[in-house]
Design a protein around this motif. Structure first.
Motif, PDB file in Angstrom:
ATOM      1  N   MET A   1       0.851  -1.034   0.017  1.00  0.00           N
ATOM      2  CA  MET A   1      -0.201  -0.015   0.104  1.00  0.00           C
ATOM      3  C   MET A   1       0.888   1.267   0.101  1.00  0.00           C
ATOM      4  SD  MET A   1      -2.988   0.674   2.999  1.00  0.00           S
ATOM      5  CE  MET A   1      -4.486   1.167   2.091  1.00  0.00           C
ATOM      6  N   LEU A   2       0.656   2.288  -0.638  1.00  0.00           N
ATOM      7  CA  LEU A   2       1.217   3.504  -0.771  1.00  0.00           C
ATOM      8  C   LEU A   2       0.753   4.584   0.016  1.00  0.00           C
ATOM      9  CD1 LEU A   2       3.735   4.666  -2.399  1.00  0.00           C
ATOM     10  CD2 LEU A   2       2.140   5.630  -4.021  1.00  0.00           C
ATOM     11  N   PHE A   3       1.663   5.318   0.633  1.00  0.00           N
ATOM     12  CA  PHE A   3       1.455   6.137   1.699  1.00  0.00           C
ATOM     13  C   PHE A   3       2.208   7.447   1.392  1.00  0.00           C
ATOM     14  CE2 PHE A   3       0.571   2.258   4.181  1.00  0.00           C
ATOM     15  CZ  PHE A   3      -0.418   2.684   4.753  1.00  0.00           C
ATOM     16  N   LEU A   4       1.657   8.849   1.476  1.00  0.00           N
ATOM     17  CA  LEU A   4       2.187   9.988   1.586  1.00  0.00           C
ATOM     18  C   LEU A   4       2.678  10.163   3.063  1.00  0.00           C
ATOM     19  CD1 LEU A   4       2.779  12.592  -0.117  1.00  0.00           C
ATOM     20  CD2 LEU A   4       0.734  13.559   0.946  1.00  0.00           C
ATOM     21  N   ALA A   5       4.092  10.520   2.844  1.00  0.00           N
ATOM     22  CA  ALA A   5       4.613  10.838   4.421  1.00  0.00           C
ATOM     23  C   ALA A   5       4.617  12.379   4.550  1.00  0.00           C
ATOM     24  CB  ALA A   5       6.032  10.504   4.458  1.00  0.00           C
ATOM     25  N   PHE A   6       4.518  12.684   5.883  1.00  0.00           N
ATOM     26  CA  PHE A   6       4.650  13.975   6.305  1.00  0.00           C
ATOM     27  C   PHE A   6       5.188  14.036   7.580  1.00  0.00           C
ATOM     28  CE2 PHE A   6       0.243  13.120   7.482  1.00  0.00           C
ATOM     29  CZ  PHE A   6       0.095  13.615   8.692  1.00  0.00           C
ATOM     30  N   SER A   7       5.256  15.286   8.319  1.00  0.00           N
ATOM     31  CA  SER A   7       5.968  15.454   9.578  1.00  0.00           C
ATOM     32  C   SER A   7       5.040  16.378  10.407  1.00  0.00           C
ATOM     33  CB  SER A   7       7.122  16.093   9.787  1.00  0.00           C
ATOM     34  OG  SER A   7       8.276  15.243   9.110  1.00  0.00           O
ATOM     35  N   MET A   8       4.812  16.227  11.694  1.00  0.00           N
ATOM     36  CA  MET A   8       4.326  17.191  12.776  1.00  0.00           C
ATOM     37  C   MET A   8       5.468  17.163  13.665  1.00  0.00           C
ATOM     38  SD  MET A   8       0.279  16.373  13.155  1.00  0.00           S
ATOM     39  CE  MET A   8       0.201  14.666  13.374  1.00  0.00           C
ATOM     40  N   GLY A   9       5.871  18.238  14.102  1.00  0.00           N
ATOM     41  CA  GLY A   9       7.348  18.378  14.622  1.00  0.00           C
ATOM     42  C   GLY A   9       8.278  17.327  14.009  1.00  0.00           C
ATOM     43  N   THR A  10       8.954  16.515  15.082  1.00  0.00           N
ATOM     44  CA  THR A  10      10.035  15.730  14.545  1.00  0.00           C
ATOM     45  C   THR A  10       9.301  14.294  14.202  1.00  0.00           C
ATOM     46  OG1 THR A  10      10.307  15.074  16.994  1.00  0.00           O
ATOM     47  CG2 THR A  10      11.604  16.649  16.010  1.00  0.00           C
ATOM     48  N   ASP A  11       8.474  14.088  14.400  1.00  0.00           N
ATOM     49  CA  ASP A  11       7.655  12.684  14.144  1.00  0.00           C
ATOM     50  C   ASP A  11       7.121  12.610  12.584  1.00  0.00           C
ATOM     51  OD1 ASP A  11       8.193  11.745  16.640  1.00  0.00           O
ATOM     52  OD2 ASP A  11       6.547  12.630  17.431  1.00  0.00           O
ATOM     53  N   ARG A  12       7.162  11.332  12.077  1.00  0.00           N
ATOM     54  CA  ARG A  12       6.648  11.018  10.655  1.00  0.00           C
ATOM     55  C   ARG A  12       5.388  10.541  10.778  1.00  0.00           C
ATOM     56  NH1 ARG A  12      10.734   8.489   7.176  1.00  0.00           N
ATOM     57  NH2 ARG A  12       8.700   8.314   5.862  1.00  0.00           N
ATOM     58  N   TYR A  13       4.373  10.743   9.900  1.00  0.00           N
ATOM     59  CA  TYR A  13       2.999  10.337   9.664  1.00  0.00           C
ATOM     60  C   TYR A  13       2.889   9.779   8.420  1.00  0.00           C
ATOM     61  CZ  TYR A  13       2.533  12.192  14.556  1.00  0.00           C
ATOM     62  OH  TYR A  13       2.889  12.477  15.869  1.00  0.00           O
ATOM     63  N   LEU A  14       1.919   9.210   8.189  1.00  0.00           N
ATOM     64  CA  LEU A  14       1.443   8.628   6.831  1.00  0.00           C
ATOM     65  C   LEU A  14       0.066   8.902   6.516  1.00  0.00           C
ATOM     66  CD1 LEU A  14       3.317   5.450   6.829  1.00  0.00           C
ATOM     67  CD2 LEU A  14       4.267   7.620   5.868  1.00  0.00           C
ATOM     68  N   ILE A  15      -0.355   8.987   5.346  1.00  0.00           N
ATOM     69  CA  ILE A  15      -1.670   9.029   4.865  1.00  0.00           C
ATOM     70  C   ILE A  15      -1.805   8.042   3.774  1.00  0.00           C
ATOM     71  CG2 ILE A  15      -3.863  10.187   3.917  1.00  0.00           C
ATOM     72  CD1 ILE A  15      -2.652  12.884   5.344  1.00  0.00           C
ATOM     73  N   ASP A  16      -2.999   7.200   3.580  1.00  0.00           N
ATOM     74  CA  ASP A  16      -3.035   6.290   2.313  1.00  0.00           C
ATOM     75  C   ASP A  16      -3.369   7.327   1.116  1.00  0.00           C
ATOM     76  OD1 ASP A  16      -4.048   4.625   0.489  1.00  0.00           O
ATOM     77  OD2 ASP A  16      -5.805   3.847   2.032  1.00  0.00           O
ATOM     78  N   VAL A  17      -2.529   6.919   0.226  1.00  0.00           N
ATOM     79  CA  VAL A  17      -2.605   7.922  -0.885  1.00  0.00           C
ATOM     80  C   VAL A  17      -3.986   7.743  -1.674  1.00  0.00           C
ATOM     81  CG1 VAL A  17      -0.325   7.998  -1.274  1.00  0.00           C
ATOM     82  CG2 VAL A  17      -1.626   6.135  -2.702  1.00  0.00           C
TER      83      VAL A  17
ATOM     84  N   VAL B   1       6.061  17.369   3.611  1.00  0.00           N
ATOM     85  CA  VAL B   1       5.446  16.442   2.598  1.00  0.00           C
ATOM     86  C   VAL B   1       6.667  16.493   1.552  1.00  0.00           C
ATOM     87  CG1 VAL B   1       3.506  16.116   1.023  1.00  0.00           C
ATOM     88  CG2 VAL B   1       3.250  17.442   3.293  1.00  0.00           C
ATOM     89  N   THR B   2       7.120  15.274   1.586  1.00  0.00           N
ATOM     90  CA  THR B   2       8.321  15.148   0.725  1.00  0.00           C
ATOM     91  C   THR B   2       8.629  13.949  -0.094  1.00  0.00           C
ATOM     92  OG1 THR B   2       9.907  14.316   2.455  1.00  0.00           O
ATOM     93  CG2 THR B   2       9.968  16.774   1.967  1.00  0.00           C
ATOM     94  N   ASP B   3       7.894  12.784   0.487  1.00  0.00           N
ATOM     95  CA  ASP B   3       7.981  11.273  -0.016  1.00  0.00           C
ATOM     96  C   ASP B   3       6.958  10.629   0.078  1.00  0.00           C
ATOM     97  OD1 ASP B   3       8.566  11.189   2.694  1.00  0.00           O
ATOM     98  OD2 ASP B   3      10.398   9.914   2.256  1.00  0.00           O
ATOM     99  N   THR B   4       6.888   9.368  -0.709  1.00  0.00           N
ATOM    100  CA  THR B   4       5.931   8.490  -0.286  1.00  0.00           C
ATOM    101  C   THR B   4       6.513   7.210   0.149  1.00  0.00           C
ATOM    102  OG1 THR B   4       6.076   7.597  -2.826  1.00  0.00           O
ATOM    103  CG2 THR B   4       4.322   9.212  -2.350  1.00  0.00           C
ATOM    104  N   LEU B   5       5.902   6.367   0.621  1.00  0.00           N
ATOM    105  CA  LEU B   5       6.502   4.969   1.223  1.00  0.00           C
ATOM    106  C   LEU B   5       5.647   4.148   1.077  1.00  0.00           C
ATOM    107  CD1 LEU B   5       8.564   4.165   3.377  1.00  0.00           C
ATOM    108  CD2 LEU B   5       7.009   4.798   5.333  1.00  0.00           C
ATOM    109  N   GLU B   6       5.930   2.980   0.589  1.00  0.00           N
ATOM    110  CA  GLU B   6       5.298   1.637   0.218  1.00  0.00           C
ATOM    111  C   GLU B   6       5.358   0.741   1.575  1.00  0.00           C
ATOM    112  OE1 GLU B   6       2.900  -0.558  -2.043  1.00  0.00           O
ATOM    113  OE2 GLU B   6       3.868   0.788  -2.967  1.00  0.00           O
ATOM    114  N   ARG B   7       4.290   0.514   2.257  1.00  0.00           N
ATOM    115  CA  ARG B   7       4.166  -0.439   3.320  1.00  0.00           C
ATOM    116  C   ARG B   7       2.960  -1.248   3.420  1.00  0.00           C
ATOM    117  NH1 ARG B   7       7.940   1.026   7.628  1.00  0.00           N
ATOM    118  NH2 ARG B   7       7.410  -1.118   8.565  1.00  0.00           N
ATOM    119  N   ASP B   8       3.207  -2.700   3.991  1.00  0.00           N
ATOM    120  CA  ASP B   8       2.116  -3.310   4.143  1.00  0.00           C
ATOM    121  C   ASP B   8       1.260  -3.176   5.446  1.00  0.00           C
ATOM    122  OD1 ASP B   8       0.552  -5.613   4.564  1.00  0.00           O
ATOM    123  OD2 ASP B   8       1.873  -7.044   3.786  1.00  0.00           O
TER     124      ASP B   8
END
Length: 154
Positions: free
Chosen positions: A1-17, A94-101
């Motif tokens: 599954m592909l996710f869009l990565a972004f940050s809040m403060g120093t932590d990373r979060y993902l949203i399903d594309v 908002v700089t990259d995407t990440l593929e994760r199961d």
């Protein structure tokens, strides 16, 4: 599954594309005085006004930093009767995407009392990433206000 990565403060979060309509640079915002916490205003998307929520303001109590990588992520969220509406999210780095199961993600054990939009977590090397459920970003107060706006033809 592909996710869009972004940050809040120093932590990373993902949203399903699959929830994302488009990613935009930061654009002019129509401020809504007295709006619920996290709602910063309206932006025009495809000729129509859509609500804009600052996810960093909602989660950390401070506005997103005005970085070159700060973006407006236009997401789709389900409404009553299967309709979908658009919602803009201001997000930092908002700089990259990440593929994760999806099976890589697990509950983190502190769910009671945690905001409903913060979903399960996964390890990404030394870092922990968290799945944000965009459809759960709207509190009942915000949903009611948006429903009122829709009924008034806004």
């Amino acid at each position: 599954m592909l996710f869009l990565a972004f940050s809040m403060g120093t932590d990373r979060y993902l949203i399903d594309v699959h929830q994302i309509e488009e990613v935009l640079p930061c654009i002019d915002v129509k401020v809504l005085p007295g709006a619920p916490t996290g709602v910063v205003g309206l932006v025009t998307y495809d000729g129509k006004p859509i609500p804009l929520i600052d996810v960093t303001l909602l989660a950390l109590g401070r506005p997103s930093e005005p970085l070159l990588s700060t973006r407006i992520v236009v997401t789709r969220y389900p409404e009553q009767y299967g309709e979908q509406r658009l919602l803009g999210l201001i997000a930092e780095r908002v700089t990259d995407t990440l593929e994760r199961d999806p099976a890589d993600f697990a509950p983190f054990g502190l769910e009671p009392g945690t905001p409903p939009y913060l979903g399960p977590v996964a390890s990404d090397g030394p870092e922990i990433i968290q799945w944000v459920k965009a459809e759960a970003l709207l509190s009942e107060e915000i949903r009611t206000a948006l429903l009122r706006q829709a009924e008034m033809g806004g």
